[in-house]
Scaffold this motif. Structure first.
Motif, PDB file in Angstrom:
ATOM      1  N   SER A 103       0.830  -1.185   0.000  1.00 58.97           N
ATOM      2  CA  SER A 103       0.000   0.000   0.000  1.00 58.97           C
ATOM      3  C   SER A 103       0.869   1.241   0.000  1.00 58.97           C
ATOM      4  O   SER A 103       2.032   1.199   0.389  1.00 58.97           O
ATOM      5  CB  SER A 103      -0.916  -0.017   1.238  1.00 58.97           C
ATOM      6  OG  SER A 103      -0.129  -0.024   2.410  1.00 58.97           O
TER       7      SER A 103
ATOM      8  N   GLU B 202       3.117   2.194   3.063  1.00 60.04           N
ATOM      9  CA  GLU B 202       4.069   1.258   3.642  1.00 60.04           C
ATOM     10  C   GLU B 202       5.508   1.616   3.349  1.00 60.04           C
ATOM     11  O   GLU B 202       6.401   1.154   4.040  1.00 60.04           O
ATOM     12  CB  GLU B 202       3.778  -0.161   3.136  1.00 60.04           C
ATOM     13  CG  GLU B 202       2.473  -0.710   3.702  1.00 60.04           C
ATOM     14  CD  GLU B 202       2.177  -2.086   3.172  1.00 60.04           C
ATOM     15  OE1 GLU B 202       2.844  -2.446   2.168  1.00 60.04           O
ATOM     16  OE2 GLU B 202       1.322  -2.785   3.706  1.00 60.04           O
TER      17      GLU B 202
ATOM     18  N   ASP C 224      -4.569  -8.783   1.851  1.00 63.45           N
ATOM     19  CA  ASP C 224      -5.935  -8.859   2.346  1.00 63.45           C
ATOM     20  C   ASP C 224      -6.855  -9.406   1.255  1.00 63.45           C
ATOM     21  O   ASP C 224      -6.764  -9.024   0.087  1.00 63.45           O
ATOM     22  CB  ASP C 224      -6.404  -7.474   2.787  1.00 63.45           C
ATOM     23  CG  ASP C 224      -7.659  -7.528   3.628  1.00 63.45           C
ATOM     24  OD1 ASP C 224      -8.712  -7.932   3.098  1.00 63.45           O
ATOM     25  OD2 ASP C 224      -7.588  -7.164   4.816  1.00 63.45           O
TER      26      ASP C 224
ATOM     27  N   HIS D 127      -8.635  -7.086  -1.209  1.00 65.91           N
ATOM     28  CA  HIS D 127      -7.872  -6.320  -2.196  1.00 65.91           C
ATOM     29  C   HIS D 127      -7.324  -7.196  -3.323  1.00 65.91           C
ATOM     30  O   HIS D 127      -6.474  -6.747  -4.079  1.00 65.91           O
ATOM     31  CB  HIS D 127      -6.710  -5.597  -1.509  1.00 65.91           C
ATOM     32  CG  HIS D 127      -7.137  -4.698  -0.392  1.00 65.91           C
ATOM     33  ND1 HIS D 127      -6.356  -4.427   0.715  1.00 65.91           N
ATOM     34  CD2 HIS D 127      -8.296  -4.006  -0.205  1.00 65.91           C
ATOM     35  CE1 HIS D 127      -7.008  -3.618   1.526  1.00 65.91           C
ATOM     36  NE2 HIS D 127      -8.182  -3.340   0.987  1.00 65.91           N
TER      37      HIS D 127
ATOM     38  N   ASP E 183     -17.766 -10.287  11.169  1.00 61.04           N
ATOM     39  CA  ASP E 183     -17.121  -9.015  11.476  1.00 61.04           C
ATOM     40  C   ASP E 183     -17.709  -8.352  12.717  1.00 61.04           C
ATOM     41  O   ASP E 183     -17.258  -7.289  13.132  1.00 61.04           O
ATOM     42  CB  ASP E 183     -17.210  -8.062  10.283  1.00 61.04           C
ATOM     43  CG  ASP E 183     -18.639  -7.835   9.818  1.00 61.04           C
ATOM     44  OD1 ASP E 183     -19.579  -8.309  10.503  1.00 61.04           O
ATOM     45  OD2 ASP E 183     -18.835  -7.189   8.773  1.00 61.04           O
TER      46      ASP E 183
ATOM     47  N   LEU F 268     -11.869  -8.179   9.893  1.00 63.55           N
ATOM     48  CA  LEU F 268     -11.449  -6.805  10.173  1.00 63.55           C
ATOM     49  C   LEU F 268     -10.301  -6.733  11.161  1.00 63.55           C
ATOM     50  O   LEU F 268      -9.622  -5.708  11.252  1.00 63.55           O
ATOM     51  CB  LEU F 268     -12.637  -6.001  10.720  1.00 63.55           C
ATOM     52  CG  LEU F 268     -13.885  -5.929   9.826  1.00 63.55           C
ATOM     53  CD1 LEU F 268     -14.931  -5.047  10.482  1.00 63.55           C
ATOM     54  CD2 LEU F 268     -13.535  -5.425   8.441  1.00 63.55           C
TER      55      LEU F 268
ATOM     56  N   SER G   6      -6.679  -5.486  10.184  1.00 68.80           N
ATOM     57  CA  SER G   6      -6.316  -4.079  10.041  1.00 68.80           C
ATOM     58  C   SER G   6      -5.659  -3.587  11.320  1.00 68.80           C
ATOM     59  O   SER G   6      -6.188  -3.799  12.418  1.00 68.80           O
ATOM     60  CB  SER G   6      -7.558  -3.243   9.725  1.00 68.80           C
ATOM     61  OG  SER G   6      -7.249  -1.865   9.765  1.00 68.80           O
TER      62      SER G   6
ATOM     63  N   ASP H 150      -5.581  -0.728  12.507  1.00 66.10           N
ATOM     64  CA  ASP H 150      -6.376   0.314  13.151  1.00 66.10           C
ATOM     65  C   ASP H 150      -7.688  -0.207  13.732  1.00 66.10           C
ATOM     66  O   ASP H 150      -8.471   0.561  14.294  1.00 66.10           O
ATOM     67  CB  ASP H 150      -6.695   1.433  12.152  1.00 66.10           C
ATOM     68  CG  ASP H 150      -5.432   2.086  11.603  1.00 66.10           C
ATOM     69  OD1 ASP H 150      -4.444   2.162  12.358  1.00 66.10           O
ATOM     70  OD2 ASP H 150      -5.439   2.495  10.426  1.00 66.10           O
ATOM     71  N   TYR H 151      -7.926  -1.514  13.596  1.00 61.37           N
ATOM     72  CA  TYR H 151      -9.223  -2.047  14.021  1.00 61.37           C
ATOM     73  C   TYR H 151      -9.335  -2.074  15.543  1.00 61.37           C
ATOM     74  O   TYR H 151      -8.394  -2.455  16.246  1.00 61.37           O
ATOM     75  CB  TYR H 151      -9.427  -3.457  13.477  1.00 61.37           C
ATOM     76  CG  TYR H 151     -10.665  -4.132  14.021  1.00 61.37           C
ATOM     77  CD1 TYR H 151     -11.923  -3.778  13.579  1.00 61.37           C
ATOM     78  CD2 TYR H 151     -10.562  -5.106  15.014  1.00 61.37           C
ATOM     79  CE1 TYR H 151     -13.061  -4.383  14.088  1.00 61.37           C
ATOM     80  CE2 TYR H 151     -11.690  -5.728  15.529  1.00 61.37           C
ATOM     81  CZ  TYR H 151     -12.940  -5.356  15.057  1.00 61.37           C
ATOM     82  OH  TYR H 151     -14.064  -5.959  15.562  1.00 61.37           O
TER      83      TYR H 151
ATOM     84  N   HIS I 167      -8.312 -12.529   7.457  1.00 58.38           N
ATOM     85  CA  HIS I 167      -8.329 -11.596   6.332  1.00 58.38           C
ATOM     86  C   HIS I 167      -7.348 -11.965   5.227  1.00 58.38           C
ATOM     87  O   HIS I 167      -7.386 -11.381   4.148  1.00 58.38           O
ATOM     88  CB  HIS I 167      -7.979 -10.197   6.832  1.00 58.38           C
ATOM     89  CG  HIS I 167      -6.573 -10.092   7.341  1.00 58.38           C
ATOM     90  ND1 HIS I 167      -6.132 -10.785   8.455  1.00 58.38           N
ATOM     91  CD2 HIS I 167      -5.491  -9.397   6.891  1.00 58.38           C
ATOM     92  CE1 HIS I 167      -4.860 -10.513   8.661  1.00 58.38           C
ATOM     93  NE2 HIS I 167      -4.449  -9.670   7.733  1.00 58.38           N
TER      94      HIS I 167
ATOM     95  N   GLN J 258      -2.975 -10.643  15.637  1.00 53.78           N
ATOM     96  CA  GLN J 258      -3.075  -9.951  14.362  1.00 53.78           C
ATOM     97  C   GLN J 258      -1.933 -10.387  13.477  1.00 53.78           C
ATOM     98  O   GLN J 258      -0.804 -10.567  13.936  1.00 53.78           O
ATOM     99  CB  GLN J 258      -3.045  -8.442  14.544  1.00 53.78           C
ATOM    100  CG  GLN J 258      -4.295  -7.901  15.226  1.00 53.78           C
ATOM    101  CD  GLN J 258      -4.331  -6.402  15.245  1.00 53.78           C
ATOM    102  OE1 GLN J 258      -3.342  -5.748  14.942  1.00 53.78           O
ATOM    103  NE2 GLN J 258      -5.474  -5.838  15.575  1.00 53.78           N
TER     104      GLN J 258
END
Length: 402
Positions: free
Chosen positions: A115, A118, A147, A150, A317, A347, A350, A352-353, A374, A401
């Motif tokens: 992304s 990154e 992910d 994407h 989710d 989710l 992520s 930020d989740y 994910h 994660q």
């Protein structure tokens, strides 16, 4: 343990160590060149097929400052991505580090699957190390970390093949039945029967051991509108685990109501399974009532499927339009009934989740494990957990994660 006496194998190992040392220096970890020779000598004293032993051996030799430990770990994981218990099989081409002009900010290009944010991440390796990383990076490794939401259509097909290659071997459980064997319990029936020839004397003692069977798996998958980006790939995951598991897998989907899909998902081909689902199951997308769906499962199916010995995978989710108290009550009941309750949340991958939805807040205190789902790496982690078969004690909740 690999034999380092072979000249060709030793040359391969020396070459890989030199290349890894260059990567560390490019990452900003100052380490003198003679440490490579010391690492080679240290490898003669350890089992280099053990990844953990190799990691700590190299870290103790190459890293002086404890603050460099996170960067070393990241460099180690990036460099040995194709490692599969065969260090000496890697044959990497010589690396030359030509002078590269400093690129302007607008000329930087992003690596495939990376992304935009990154490149400048403080945890990422510096640009000078990209030359070494190209020798060990592979398209399949990119797909492992990417992910599911994407993926391109071509990448989705590749992920399907990788999911099908995963091995699903659930841990075994002890049953209530016994077999003759060298157990710690006496088999009185067999002992008395075989000692009849000796009259009333017990000359021979026979023992028994409990039978073992693979632990059953029950899957409850959310197919509501908020899960649309992940539903098809996760259904392929359900299809794969059903086909690979040695124990029957029971599968359900839910949004506002629960539907059993085991007969459809058990068809030989995934395309046929999805066609059967689309023809007979119409509860796709729409809203979500997790509590009501779990209530249907607890009342109608838990006792039929012997849920107390099963690992229950709940894929959602956490977005719930029902009453949070209903969800709290039903998931607490399910956790008490099941051997292990694992919530898989796409989710959670992520960074930020935060589990701030009412559904997740109600469910979290009653989960044995809370894991992401994910990307392919998260599914591989799940396979390892099911193979280990360890139930987390109630006060300890695991959130991981990837």
């Amino acid at each position: 343990m690999p034999d380092l006496s072979s000249p060709s194998q030793k040359n391969h190992l020396i070459h890989n160590l030199l290349l890894f040392h260059r990567l560390l220096r490019a990452a900003g970890i100052a380490s003198p060149p003679y440490r490579t020779a010391e690492a080679l000598q240290a490898f003669e004293q350890i089992d280099i097929s053990n990844r953990q032993d190799v990691f700590y051996t190299l870290r103790s030799l190459f890293v002086y400052d404890g603050g460099d430990y996170p960067m070393f770990e990241k460099a180690f994981n990036e460099f040995w991505k194709t490692w599969q218990n065969r260090w000496l099989s890697m044959s990497l081409p010589p690396v030359k580090a030509p002078h590269q002009p400093q690129m302007k900010a607008d000329e930087r290009t992003e690596a495939p699957g990376q992304s935009p944010g990154e490149l400048d991440s403080p945890d990422s390796l510096p640009p000078g190390s990209s030359l070494a990383l190209k020798t060990t990076y592979s398209p399949s490794e990119l797909l492992r970390q990417k992910d599911f939401a994407h993926l391109t259509p071509q990448e989705i097909q590749a992920v399907y093949r990788l999911i099908e290659s995963l091995e699903w071997t659930p841990a075994e459980r002890k049953t209530r039945r016994f077999n003759p064997g060298r157990g710690d319990q006496l088999d009185f029936h067999l002992t008395f029967r075989e000692n009849l020839r000796f009259g009333t004397e017990l000359v021979l003692l026979r023992h028994k051991t409990r039978r073992v069977k693979p632990r059953p798996i029950i899957i409850l998958a959310d197919v509501s509108g908020s899960m649309q980006e992940y539903s098809k790939i996760l259904m392929h995951f359900v299809f794969s685990i059903t086909a690979k598991s040695s124990q029957p897998v029971e599968s359900f989907i839910f949004n506002t109501r629960l539907t059993r899909i085991t007969p459809h998902i058990s068809l030989p081909k995934f395309e046929h399974a999805m066609q059967a689902l689309s023809d007979s199951v119409h509860s796709w997308s729409g809203g979500t009532r997790i509590g009501a769906s779990l209530r249907t499962f607890n009342i109608e199916w838990a006792w039929r499927l012997n849920a107390q010995s099963a690992a229950v995978l709940l894929i959602s989710d956490g977005w719930d339009r029902g009453n949070p108290e209903d969800l709290k009550q039903e998931i607490a009941h399910l956790q008490r009934c099941a051997h292990q309750l694992i919530w898989l949340n796409p989710l959670l991958g992520s960074p930020d989740y935060q589990p701030l939805t009412r559904g997740m807040q109600a469910a979290l205190p009653h989960l044995d494990r809370f894991l992401p789902a994910h990307n392919l790496a998260s599914l591989e982690q799940l396979a390892e957990i099911l193979t280990a078969g360890l139930k987390v004690s109630m006060p300890v909740r695991q959130t991981v994660q990837i």
